[in-house]
Each structure stands twice: as C-alpha cells, then as structure tokens.
Design an enzyme around this catalytic site. Structure first.
Site, PDB file in Angstrom:
ATOM      1  CE  LYS A  13       2.342  11.245  -0.990  1.00  0.00           C
ATOM      2  NZ  LYS A  13       1.202  11.147  -1.939  1.00  0.00           N
ATOM      3  NE  ARG A  88       0.960   5.527   0.313  1.00  0.00           N
ATOM      4  CZ  ARG A  88       1.842   6.012  -0.575  1.00  0.00           C
ATOM      5  NH1 ARG A  88       3.121   5.990  -0.333  1.00  0.00           N
ATOM      6  NH2 ARG A  88       1.416   6.518  -1.706  1.00  0.00           N
ATOM      7  NE  ARG A 127       1.888  10.431 -10.824  1.00  0.00           N
ATOM      8  CZ  ARG A 127       1.872  10.159  -9.520  1.00  0.00           C
ATOM      9  NH1 ARG A 127       2.592  10.894  -8.691  1.00  0.00           N
ATOM     10  NH2 ARG A 127       1.143   9.193  -9.056  1.00  0.00           N
ATOM     11  NE  ARG A 160       3.716   6.105  -9.794  1.00  0.00           N
ATOM     12  CZ  ARG A 160       3.640   6.524  -8.539  1.00  0.00           C
ATOM     13  NH1 ARG A 160       4.362   7.554  -8.139  1.00  0.00           N
ATOM     14  NH2 ARG A 160       2.865   5.916  -7.669  1.00  0.00           N
ATOM     15  NE  ARG A 171      -1.257   5.157  -6.478  1.00  0.00           N
ATOM     16  CZ  ARG A 171      -0.697   6.014  -7.326  1.00  0.00           C
ATOM     17  NH1 ARG A 171      -1.001   6.004  -8.595  1.00  0.00           N
ATOM     18  NH2 ARG A 171       0.180   6.880  -6.877  1.00  0.00           N
TER      19      ARG A 171
HETATM   20  P1  AMP Z   1       4.008   6.270  -4.214  1.00  0.00           P
HETATM   21  O1  AMP Z   1       5.151   6.366  -5.163  1.00  0.00           O
HETATM   22  O2  AMP Z   1       4.291   6.921  -2.904  1.00  0.00           O
HETATM   23  O3  AMP Z   1       2.720   6.747  -4.814  1.00  0.00           O
HETATM   24  O4  AMP Z   1       3.822   4.711  -3.875  1.00  0.00           O
HETATM   25  C1  AMP Z   1       3.541   3.788  -4.897  1.00  0.00           C
HETATM   26  C2  AMP Z   1       3.049   2.482  -4.292  1.00  0.00           C
HETATM   27  O5  AMP Z   1       4.078   1.922  -3.449  1.00  0.00           O
HETATM   28  C3  AMP Z   1       1.829   2.583  -3.382  1.00  0.00           C
HETATM   29  O6  AMP Z   1       0.602   2.621  -4.106  1.00  0.00           O
HETATM   30  C4  AMP Z   1       1.986   1.319  -2.546  1.00  0.00           C
HETATM   31  O7  AMP Z   1       1.628   0.162  -3.284  1.00  0.00           O
HETATM   32  C5  AMP Z   1       3.501   1.285  -2.327  1.00  0.00           C
HETATM   33  N1  AMP Z   1       3.860   2.074  -1.117  1.00  0.00           N
HETATM   34  C6  AMP Z   1       4.520   3.256  -1.076  1.00  0.00           C
HETATM   35  N2  AMP Z   1       4.660   3.690   0.181  1.00  0.00           N
HETATM   36  C7  AMP Z   1       4.064   2.765   0.975  1.00  0.00           C
HETATM   37  C8  AMP Z   1       3.843   2.635   2.370  1.00  0.00           C
HETATM   38  N3  AMP Z   1       4.262   3.573   3.241  1.00  0.00           N
HETATM   39  N4  AMP Z   1       3.191   1.525   2.811  1.00  0.00           N
HETATM   40  C9  AMP Z   1       2.773   0.576   1.982  1.00  0.00           C
HETATM   41  N5  AMP Z   1       2.914   0.644   0.644  1.00  0.00           N
HETATM   42  C10 AMP Z   1       3.561   1.720   0.135  1.00  0.00           C
END
Ligand code: AMP
Length: 218
Positions: A13, A88, A127, A160, A171
């Site tokens: 994404k 989400r 990654r 990360r 996740r």
């Molecule tokens: P990502 O970089 O999109 O994989 O997001 C990393 C982390 O940020 C996720 O595992 C959540 O802990 C938090 N996060 C990102 N987007 C959201 C969202 N829309 N709602 C809640 N937590 C989020």
C-alpha cells in the site's frame, strides 16, 4: 481524484500509494507515517500511539480519526488525495464518510491489494524504511542502489519495530478481524477494485493504472 488503498500489512500500500500520489500530484495521507514521525519526535501523541504500534494493534479510533480529520480538511486535500492505511475498520469508514460529506466530495475508488499470507510474512522480514523520508524498500526485491542508504535522501534504512514476526502476525489478525470487512463495505457501493499485489512494483503500478483507465479516471 480521491482514492484509498486497502490490503494487509506488507501488501505494498505504501509503495503504490506514494507512486500514485507523485504521478498525479495527489495529497498522500498515511496515519502510520504520521504516527511514526510523532513517535520519533517523542511528542505526547507519539508516546501514546507507540505502545499500540509496537504490539501491532490499532491506535484508538478517537485519536486516529482526529488526526485524519485534520489532514482531510487541510488545503492540501483540495487537490485530491490518496489514503494509505485509513480507514482500518467500519467506524473509521463511517467517520471518513462524514468528513467527505461535510466537504461535499466523494470517494472515487478503493484499490484492494491482494497478497497471500505466507508471502506477507516473508516480505516483512526483508522490508526496510528510510528514517529520513519514509520511503519503503525491500532488500531482496526492491533494494536501494547503495546498501543501507536511501536513494532519495541518503538517510539510513532501518527495519520497522513492528515488522518482527510476532507483531506482523498480530497485525494480520487485526487486519482480518477489523479491516477486511471494509472490502464488502466498499464493494456494495461499486467502488472497490482488487489488484494482485503479488508481483513486482512496476507490474502492480501498471495494473493499477489500467484500472484507473478502465474506470475513466485517467
Ligand atoms: P502502517 O504504517 O499503515 O502499517 O501502520 C502502522 C501502525 O500504525 C499500525 O499497525 C497501527 O498501530 C497504526 N495505525 C496506522 N493506521 C491506523 C488506523 N487507521 N487506525 C488505527 N491505527 C493505525
């Protein structure tokens, strides 16, 4: 153009939404990127969200929605946007609907990136992300020109914290339970398109461009 990306962690994404935003001068909004920056800066918001992120859990809706409302009502969003990682869950999708209605605009398209679960686990291990600009890499399939260094800003590439196998598995569970119902939510509106994400970056990008063309958006 207003669109959003759905897909499990590691589906691509971030990579695809950033490419699209660059190509069409769209505002790229990723709560995960915002939360990581805040955590790095040790701000009150950063300290709050970090504990959820390291466990691979969702940050509470009230916090996330407030952050996203601010982004979506900013001037930058007027030129069109691509959402990467929001909504989400169903209540975030309802909050997004409300903001869009208040702004008098619609979502044009939801791109659902599909990748098999075992490949997602494999990808997360290789990654890396740039500490400076956030550009994502994969040291096996999309390596930087110089090992450990970002092609764009020259900063260090790191893994990360939430890419440990245990956190990735959590996740994925959270994705299946809370996020995957959004596929049906948007499919019933006729704006969902699934794209196979299990291919090279360029191939996936070109398949997304085909979808946009077919939908009359290019
Ligand atoms: P990502 O970089 O999109 O994989 O997001 C990393 C982390 O940020 C996720 O595992 C959540 O802990 C938090 N996060 C990102 N987007 C959201 C969202 N829309 N709602 C809640 N937590 C989020």
């Amino acid at each position: 153009m207003r669109l959003l990306f759905l897909g499990p962690p590691g589906a691509g994404k971030g990579t695809q939404s950033k490419l699209l935003a660059q190509k069409f001068s769209l505002f790229h909004v990723a709560p995960g990127d915002i939360f990581r920056q805040e955590a790095k800066a040790r701000s009150p918001l950063g300290r709050l969200v970090e504990e959820y992120m390291v466990r691979g859990e969702l940050v509470p809706d009230d916090v996330t929605i407030k952050v996203m409302e601010k982004q979506l009502t900013s001037d930058k969003a007027n030129k069109g946007f691509v959402l990467d990682g929001f909504p989400r869950n169903i209540s975030q999708a309802a909050a997004l609907d409300e903001v869009l209605t208040e702004n008098g605009v619609n979502l044009d398209l939801v791109i659902n990136l599909t990748v098999p679960g075992d490949e997602l686990i494999r990808r997360s291990k290789t990654r890396r992300v740039c500490v400076g600009c956030g550009k994502p890499y994969n040291i096996k399939s999309e390596p930087p020109k110089e090992p450990g260094k970002c092609d764009v800003c020259g900063s260090k590439l790191v893994m990360r914290k939430d890419d440990s196998e245990e956190t990735v598995r959590n996740r994925l569970r959270v994705y299946n339970d809370a996020t995957s119902p959004l596929r049906e939510f948007y499919e019933s509106r006729g704006i969902l398109e699934s794209v196979d994400g299990n291919d090279g970056v360029d191939v996936v990008a070109s398949n997304i461009a085909d979808v946009l063309t077919r939908r009359g958006m290019l």
